[in-house]
Motif scaffolding. Structure first.
Motif, PDB file in Angstrom:
ATOM      1  N   LEU A   2       0.825  -1.201   0.000  1.00 45.39           N
ATOM      2  CA  LEU A   2       0.000   0.000   0.000  1.00 45.39           C
ATOM      3  C   LEU A   2       0.864   1.258   0.000  1.00 45.39           C
ATOM      4  CD1 LEU A   2      -2.694   1.471   0.158  1.00 45.39           C
ATOM      5  CD2 LEU A   2      -2.739   0.979   2.612  1.00 45.39           C
ATOM      6  N   ALA A   3       1.898   1.279   0.827  1.00 42.70           N
ATOM      7  CA  ALA A   3       2.786   2.443   0.877  1.00 42.70           C
ATOM      8  C   ALA A   3       3.498   2.651  -0.458  1.00 42.70           C
ATOM      9  CB  ALA A   3       3.800   2.279   2.009  1.00 42.70           C
ATOM     10  N   ASP A   4       3.914   1.569  -1.102  1.00 44.50           N
ATOM     11  CA  ASP A   4       4.562   1.669  -2.415  1.00 44.50           C
ATOM     12  C   ASP A   4       3.580   2.209  -3.455  1.00 44.50           C
ATOM     13  OD1 ASP A   4       6.756   0.838  -4.464  1.00 44.50           O
ATOM     14  OD2 ASP A   4       4.915  -0.125  -5.193  1.00 44.50           O
ATOM     15  N   THR A   5       2.342   1.754  -3.398  1.00 48.49           N
ATOM     16  CA  THR A   5       1.325   2.201  -4.348  1.00 48.49           C
ATOM     17  C   THR A   5       1.082   3.702  -4.207  1.00 48.49           C
ATOM     18  OG1 THR A   5       0.307   0.006  -4.288  1.00 48.49           O
ATOM     19  CG2 THR A   5      -1.056   1.812  -5.108  1.00 48.49           C
ATOM     20  N   VAL A   6       0.970   4.171  -2.979  1.00 45.13           N
ATOM     21  CA  VAL A   6       0.748   5.593  -2.735  1.00 45.13           C
ATOM     22  C   VAL A   6       1.979   6.401  -3.147  1.00 45.13           C
ATOM     23  CG1 VAL A   6       0.350   7.334  -0.940  1.00 45.13           C
ATOM     24  CG2 VAL A   6      -0.974   5.199  -0.943  1.00 45.13           C
ATOM     25  N   ALA A   7       3.168   5.898  -2.806  1.00 44.26           N
ATOM     26  CA  ALA A   7       4.413   6.604  -3.159  1.00 44.26           C
ATOM     27  C   ALA A   7       4.590   6.717  -4.665  1.00 44.26           C
ATOM     28  CB  ALA A   7       5.614   5.893  -2.536  1.00 44.26           C
TER      29      ALA A   7
ATOM     30  N   ALA B 188      -0.379   6.538  -7.129  1.00 48.66           N
ATOM     31  CA  ALA B 188      -1.723   5.996  -7.357  1.00 48.66           C
ATOM     32  C   ALA B 188      -2.701   6.537  -6.321  1.00 48.66           C
ATOM     33  CB  ALA B 188      -1.695   4.475  -7.312  1.00 48.66           C
ATOM     34  N   SER B 189      -3.873   6.889  -6.774  1.00 47.30           N
ATOM     35  CA  SER B 189      -4.910   7.413  -5.895  1.00 47.30           C
ATOM     36  C   SER B 189      -5.750   6.248  -5.381  1.00 47.30           C
ATOM     37  CB  SER B 189      -5.786   8.410  -6.658  1.00 47.30           C
ATOM     38  OG  SER B 189      -6.774   8.925  -5.814  1.00 47.30           O
ATOM     39  N   VAL B 190      -5.411   5.780  -4.200  1.00 47.50           N
ATOM     40  CA  VAL B 190      -6.135   4.658  -3.591  1.00 47.50           C
ATOM     41  C   VAL B 190      -6.694   5.039  -2.222  1.00 47.50           C
ATOM     42  CG1 VAL B 190      -4.996   2.800  -4.876  1.00 47.50           C
ATOM     43  CG2 VAL B 190      -3.959   3.655  -2.755  1.00 47.50           C
ATOM     44  N   GLY B 191      -6.877   6.349  -1.995  1.00 44.27           N
ATOM     45  CA  GLY B 191      -7.527   6.787  -0.776  1.00 44.27           C
ATOM     46  C   GLY B 191      -6.625   7.339   0.303  1.00 44.27           C
ATOM     47  N   PHE B 192      -5.335   7.441   0.036  1.00 41.28           N
ATOM     48  CA  PHE B 192      -4.385   7.900   1.047  1.00 41.28           C
ATOM     49  C   PHE B 192      -3.533   9.043   0.507  1.00 41.28           C
ATOM     50  CE2 PHE B 192      -5.439   3.558   1.973  1.00 41.28           C
ATOM     51  CZ  PHE B 192      -5.622   3.556   3.345  1.00 41.28           C
ATOM     52  N   LEU B 193      -3.058   9.875   1.409  1.00 40.36           N
ATOM     53  CA  LEU B 193      -2.147  10.960   1.051  1.00 40.36           C
ATOM     54  C   LEU B 193      -0.713  10.533   1.327  1.00 40.36           C
ATOM     55  CD1 LEU B 193      -4.124  13.981   2.542  1.00 40.36           C
ATOM     56  CD2 LEU B 193      -4.098  13.185   0.166  1.00 40.36           C
TER      57      LEU B 193
ATOM     58  N   VAL C 124      -0.731  -3.118  -7.607  1.00 35.77           N
ATOM     59  CA  VAL C 124       0.407  -3.930  -8.033  1.00 35.77           C
ATOM     60  C   VAL C 124       1.667  -3.157  -7.687  1.00 35.77           C
ATOM     61  CG1 VAL C 124       1.582  -4.992 -10.003  1.00 35.77           C
ATOM     62  CG2 VAL C 124      -0.916  -5.056  -9.862  1.00 35.77           C
ATOM     63  N   HIS C 125       2.581  -3.821  -7.027  1.00 30.26           N
ATOM     64  CA  HIS C 125       3.858  -3.186  -6.655  1.00 30.26           C
ATOM     65  C   HIS C 125       4.586  -2.710  -7.906  1.00 30.26           C
ATOM     66  CE1 HIS C 125       7.869  -2.685  -4.920  1.00 30.26           C
ATOM     67  NE2 HIS C 125       7.259  -2.630  -3.748  1.00 30.26           N
ATOM     68  N   ARG C 126       5.268  -1.587  -7.777  1.00 28.71           N
ATOM     69  CA  ARG C 126       5.998  -1.008  -8.928  1.00 28.71           C
ATOM     70  C   ARG C 126       6.900  -2.019  -9.621  1.00 28.71           C
ATOM     71  NH1 ARG C 126       8.104   4.708  -6.488  1.00 28.71           N
ATOM     72  NH2 ARG C 126       7.812   3.646  -4.521  1.00 28.71           N
ATOM     73  N   THR C 127       7.542  -2.879  -8.856  1.00 27.32           N
ATOM     74  CA  THR C 127       8.490  -3.836  -9.444  1.00 27.32           C
ATOM     75  C   THR C 127       7.813  -4.976 -10.189  1.00 27.32           C
ATOM     76  OG1 THR C 127       8.586  -5.135  -7.392  1.00 27.32           O
ATOM     77  CG2 THR C 127      10.217  -3.352  -7.660  1.00 27.32           C
ATOM     78  N   ALA C 128       6.489  -5.105 -10.029  1.00 28.07           N
ATOM     79  CA  ALA C 128       5.766  -6.206 -10.678  1.00 28.07           C
ATOM     80  C   ALA C 128       4.835  -5.723 -11.785  1.00 28.07           C
ATOM     81  CB  ALA C 128       4.969  -6.985  -9.627  1.00 28.07           C
ATOM     82  N   ARG C 129       4.832  -4.438 -12.067  1.00 32.28           N
ATOM     83  CA  ARG C 129       3.916  -3.895 -13.078  1.00 32.28           C
ATOM     84  C   ARG C 129       4.369  -4.241 -14.500  1.00 32.28           C
ATOM     85  NH1 ARG C 129       3.162   1.884 -10.058  1.00 32.28           N
ATOM     86  NH2 ARG C 129       2.045   0.993  -8.278  1.00 32.28           N
ATOM     87  N   GLY C 130       3.402  -4.229 -15.405  1.00 31.56           N
ATOM     88  CA  GLY C 130       3.705  -4.472 -16.811  1.00 31.56           C
ATOM     89  C   GLY C 130       3.823  -5.923 -17.191  1.00 31.56           C
ATOM     90  N   ARG C 131       3.410  -6.825 -16.303  1.00 33.52           N
ATOM     91  CA  ARG C 131       3.518  -8.271 -16.568  1.00 33.52           C
ATOM     92  C   ARG C 131       2.171  -8.983 -16.544  1.00 33.52           C
ATOM     93  NH1 ARG C 131       8.168  -9.325 -12.200  1.00 33.52           N
ATOM     94  NH2 ARG C 131       9.328  -7.448 -12.640  1.00 33.52           N
ATOM     95  N   GLY C 132       1.084  -8.204 -16.508  1.00 35.61           N
ATOM     96  CA  GLY C 132      -0.245  -8.803 -16.536  1.00 35.61           C
ATOM     97  C   GLY C 132      -0.819  -9.154 -15.175  1.00 35.61           C
ATOM     98  N   LEU C 133      -0.139  -8.780 -14.101  1.00 41.49           N
ATOM     99  CA  LEU C 133      -0.634  -9.136 -12.774  1.00 41.49           C
ATOM    100  C   LEU C 133      -1.925  -8.405 -12.440  1.00 41.49           C
ATOM    101  CD1 LEU C 133      -0.384 -10.702 -10.176  1.00 41.49           C
ATOM    102  CD2 LEU C 133       1.207  -8.946  -9.336  1.00 41.49           C
ATOM    103  N   GLY C 134      -2.038  -7.139 -12.792  1.00 44.70           N
ATOM    104  CA  GLY C 134      -3.278  -6.404 -12.547  1.00 44.70           C
ATOM    105  C   GLY C 134      -4.452  -7.051 -13.251  1.00 44.70           C
ATOM    106  N   ARG C 135      -4.249  -7.445 -14.496  1.00 46.18           N
ATOM    107  CA  ARG C 135      -5.308  -8.115 -15.270  1.00 46.18           C
ATOM    108  C   ARG C 135      -5.681  -9.450 -14.625  1.00 46.18           C
ATOM    109  NH1 ARG C 135      -7.373  -6.820 -19.727  1.00 46.18           N
ATOM    110  NH2 ARG C 135      -5.708  -5.377 -20.250  1.00 46.18           N
TER     111      ARG C 135
END
Length: 173
Positions: A22-27, A30-35, A96-107
């Motif tokens: 979650l902290a990585d996503t916000v950093a 990504a807008s997931v509800g946290f500042l 999806v963690h930054r290091t795992a993006r672009g590999r279809g994990l979100g899908r």
């Protein structure tokens, strides 16, 4: 990468790992509800609250794990408690963690939640996401329909008000 549905106890036990995601996503903006900056303790406390919702059956949580058992992604379904709403659920916190993006994990996470919702008898899913975000491409390409846009709906991690686009998807019964 494996994807598992987690019980409330498992979410509570792994709240620290989920907090790191979650902290990585916000950093990463990504807008997931946290500042930003989102501290680890605050993120872990939020996940412990979600564990209670999962235990109570109001939330279903899936986690993606890499071969070292590190949490690299999540998706959840929030179930409304009203009798006239048992046919639907809200898709929340697809991350999806930054290091795992672009590999279809979100899908893959999205498809997992959709299949589980259909198997549970849900015929309608809905979500909201920041307008213009990379997530919009994923939802549109996965067959989600735009319901509308609300200006100034949520603050970005930097605190700037941004529009949000609402999406829905009808599932086969």
């Amino acid at each position: 990468m494996r994807v598992e549905r987690w019980t409330g106890d498992r979410v509570r036990d792994r709240a620290g790992d989920l907090a790191a995601l979650l902290a990585d996503t916000v950093a990463s903006g990504a807008s997931v509800g946290f500042l930003a900056p989102l501290g680890h303790a605050e993120a872990a406390a939020w996940w412990r609250e979600q564990a209670e919702a999962a235990t109570a059956g109001r939330l279903a949580v899936w986690a993606a794990l890499d071969p070292t058992d590190r949490v690299t992604g999540t998706v959840s379904l929030a179930f409304p408690g009203k009798p006239n709403s048992r046919h639907r659920a809200e898709l929340v916190k697809l991350m999806v963690h930054r290091t795992a993006r672009g590999r279809g994990l979100g899908r893959r996470l999205l498809a997992t939640a959709e299949r589980a919702a259909a198997a549970d008898g849900r015929t309608l899913l809905h979500l909201d996401t920041e307008t213009g975000s990379p997530a919009e491409h994923l939802y549109r390409s996965a067959g989600w329909t735009v319901a509308g846009t609300i200006p100034g709906y949520a603050a970005s991690p930097a605190g700037e008000l941004r529009p949000t686009t609402l999406y829905f998807k009808q599932l086969r019964g």
